[in-house]
Design an enzyme around this catalytic site. Sequence first.
Site, PDB file in Angstrom:
ATOM      1  CE1 TYR A 130     -95.765  10.346 -50.939  1.00 11.47           C
ATOM      2  CE2 TYR A 130     -96.551  11.000 -53.096  1.00 11.47           C
ATOM      3  CZ  TYR A 130     -96.206  11.102 -52.283  1.00 11.47           C
ATOM      4  OH  TYR A 130     -95.502  12.904 -51.731  1.00 11.47           O
ATOM      5  CD  GLU A 131     -93.040   5.956 -53.406  1.00  9.12           C
ATOM      6  OE1 GLU A 131     -92.573   4.420 -53.225  1.00  9.12           O
ATOM      7  OE2 GLU A 131     -92.835   6.496 -53.912  1.00  9.12           O
ATOM      8  N   GLY A 132     -96.188   3.252 -50.252  1.00  5.56           N
ATOM      9  CA  GLY A 132     -96.204   1.821 -48.583  1.00  5.56           C
ATOM     10  C   GLY A 132     -96.823   2.450 -47.000  1.00  5.56           C
TER      11      GLY A 132
END
Length: 614
Positions: A442-444
């Site tokens: 998550y968050e890239g």
Amino acid sequence: MSYQVPLADIRFTLKELAGLDDVLALPGYQDASADLVDAVLQENARFVEQAVAPLNRGGDREPPRWRDGVVTTSPGYVDAFRDYAAGGWQGLQHPPAWGGQGLPKLVAATANESINSACLAFSLCPLLTDGVIEALLSVGSDALRQAYVPKLVSGQWTGTMNLTEPQAGSDLAQVVTRAVPQPDGTYRLTGQKIFITYGEHDMAENIVHLVLARTPGAPAGVKGISLFVVPKFLPDAEGRVGARNDVWCASLEHKLGIHGSPTAVLIYGAGKGDVGEGAIGHLVGEENRGLQYMFIMMNAARFAVGQQGVAISERATQQALAYARERVQGRAVEGSPGPVTIAHHPDVQRMLLTMRALTQGGRALSYVAAAACDMAGHHPDAEVRARNRAFYEFLVPVVKGFCTESAVEVASLGVQVHGGMGYIEETGAAQHYRDARILPIYEGTTAIQANDLIGRKLLRDGGETARRTLQAMRATLDDLEAAASAASGDEAQGYSLMRANLAQAMQAQQQALEFMARTAMGNVRAVFAGSVPFLMLTGVLCAGWQMARAAVACQRHLAAADGAASEWPRQFLQAKLATALFYGAHILPRAAALSSAVQAGTVVDACARKADIA
């Protein structure tokens, strides 16, 4: 086992590696003394150990419950968040003008790490709220700031980031949520967002969503995305919660880990609530610049997720070490009168030292990055600000990618140290592994971080920041050589080996940089085929640089302790030095292999085409 904040290592890293004194001397931080920072560390440790850490197992076993759009969080979360808000922790790094404490990001980083270690699932709510505050302060209108920032800083309200949609995933060019302008200047939003952390909960009186959406006639792709503030309840003229907006939680995701964190599917425009059909939102900044604005929040979140990697590594390491010191099994390999604890076995020691070295290396890397951010924002010299800004931006994808990938390795080793008991949920080691697995996603994802590192950071300045960082490392090589000359026996050998391996790792990165510079124009796919190995190489190297600096600092203090009182206990310094030298001997050699993988990019690209993968 209960979690204890590693105060000694945090203090050492702050002062010896991250330059706390230099940060506190910056304009704007005149009221933040070393004594105040120490008091913050002490109080934060008390709070997270007593109020937050006990939530970790309960939230895993009793996740939030959804019923008819209403989410009830895990037992204890509401009370803990109330105490978190009352303690002023949400506002630690935010400006006093908006109700915050105005402390450096470096100091806030220590508190954020500790709360993540105590309970990763709980900490996600304030993490995202920090990002909303930063985005609104950076690009929000004065009216939006006045309406939302004070309540977010106080912890009365919380914030979320709404990017992902079922058909889009990480490809935000595919976002289809619509925002139609209204005569009163507001917008009506309709669409669906998924994977929204704390998108619905009962811990605060309001939830403020930052939402990516398209206005009618907007350009296709990412150039047509705008950013909107959409609250769960619309604030009235006095700032109190008013009408229920048309944004609703359709369900909660069932996940591998972080069970205590509600991950919501949100529906905008279901025709419910008090406002009719379509959720009422306010445009942030200008139309069609939403992705640019959201990157402010995303970068803050990416750094914070990197710290989550350090945090879960610390928690897993503490638990594995405690178990290894208690579990009696087998005799020592050199022979012993009877069974010994598994902490005496060489391979268990290797695993524990690996866990500790990756954790402390990641901590140092994240704190040094936070200090660079403070320097970039507050140093009076424009050139120094620019140099530190470039260094911080260079490190953010490394902190996010390297520290989260390391967390998965550390948590996995934690299960291994426990043996068969690690695979049993009751010990808690498996939870750390499950919780850690989301961090590189998550968050890239790690690949997105690696592509950002190469595409936006290295190619943008031609590798200048990376070369400048390598130049700074050369002074540490000289320090290691001097330390080896002053030491004797195994310790001298450890310094010499760390110097040799650091020099080899520096050369490995230089060769990788040269390969990418040669190859980028002719075969960009070959460059990006090695992007993740390059990110990990950079992480291994930069964390190793900090561990080398730590080793030199330990020697200096140990020498001082022979004739005078040292700031650090001798036992701590000896353990810290041993961990640093282990990193130099055992972790730094990874850099050469990673560099070879980067330079094999043309072969990897050819193999991928011939293997019929795509």
